[in-house]
Design a protein around this motif. Structure first.
Motif, mmCIF file in Angstrom:
data_model
loop_
_atom_site.group_PDB
_atom_site.id
_atom_site.type_symbol
_atom_site.label_atom_id
_atom_site.label_comp_id
_atom_site.label_asym_id
_atom_site.label_seq_id
_atom_site.Cartn_x
_atom_site.Cartn_y
_atom_site.Cartn_z
ATOM 1 N N CYS A 8 37.200 48.712 40.697
ATOM 2 C CA CYS A 8 38.125 49.161 39.665
ATOM 3 C C CYS A 8 37.844 48.446 38.343
ATOM 4 C CB CYS A 8 39.551 48.883 40.125
ATOM 5 S SG CYS A 8 40.785 49.334 38.902
ATOM 6 N N ASN A 10 40.057 48.130 36.090
ATOM 7 C CA ASN A 10 41.324 47.529 35.657
ATOM 8 C C ASN A 10 41.568 46.183 36.328
ATOM 9 O OD1 ASN A 10 43.782 47.679 34.153
ATOM 10 N ND2 ASN A 10 44.848 48.118 36.066
ATOM 11 N N CYS A 11 41.356 46.112 37.642
ATOM 12 C CA CYS A 11 41.678 44.883 38.360
ATOM 13 C C CYS A 11 40.455 44.248 39.020
ATOM 14 C CB CYS A 11 42.751 45.162 39.421
ATOM 15 S SG CYS A 11 42.174 46.224 40.747
ATOM 16 N N CYS A 20 46.012 48.238 42.267
ATOM 17 C CA CYS A 20 46.743 48.537 41.037
ATOM 18 C C CYS A 20 46.898 50.057 40.914
ATOM 19 C CB CYS A 20 46.018 47.945 39.824
ATOM 20 S SG CYS A 20 44.559 48.878 39.335
ATOM 21 N N CYS A 23 43.643 51.938 40.647
ATOM 22 C CA CYS A 23 42.972 52.034 41.941
ATOM 23 C C CYS A 23 43.566 53.169 42.773
ATOM 24 C CB CYS A 23 43.147 50.732 42.735
ATOM 25 S SG CYS A 23 42.178 49.362 42.142
#
Ligand SMILES: [Zn+2]
Length: 67
Positions: A8, A10-11, A20, A23
């Motif tokens: 991911c 983002n995380c 998250c 995800c």
């Protein structure tokens, strides 16, 4: 298409772990795509058989009418 090794943005965790919302959204989208592909792959042979049955029935009906 496998999403097991996707990481991911983002995380930075594997998307398959769903840590998250990004995800989870990606995981759901990919699973839906997989489901759709599996559905089509399973459907096509059945569709061919159904079309063949309709064709045979139509030919039988025509032969019956002309005889
Ligand atoms: Zn994430």
């Amino acid at each position: 298409m496998t999403y097991d090794r996707l990481v991911c943005a983002n995380c930075a965790a594997p998307v398959s772990e769903g840590r998250c919302p990004v995800c989870r959204a990606n995981r759901e989208r990919l699973q839906q795509e997989n489901f759709f592909e599996n559905f089509l792959a399973g459907l096509n042979p059945m569709t061919l058989i159904a079309l063949l049955a309709v064709l045979v029935a139509a030919v039988a009906l025509l032969a019956h009418q002309t005889a």
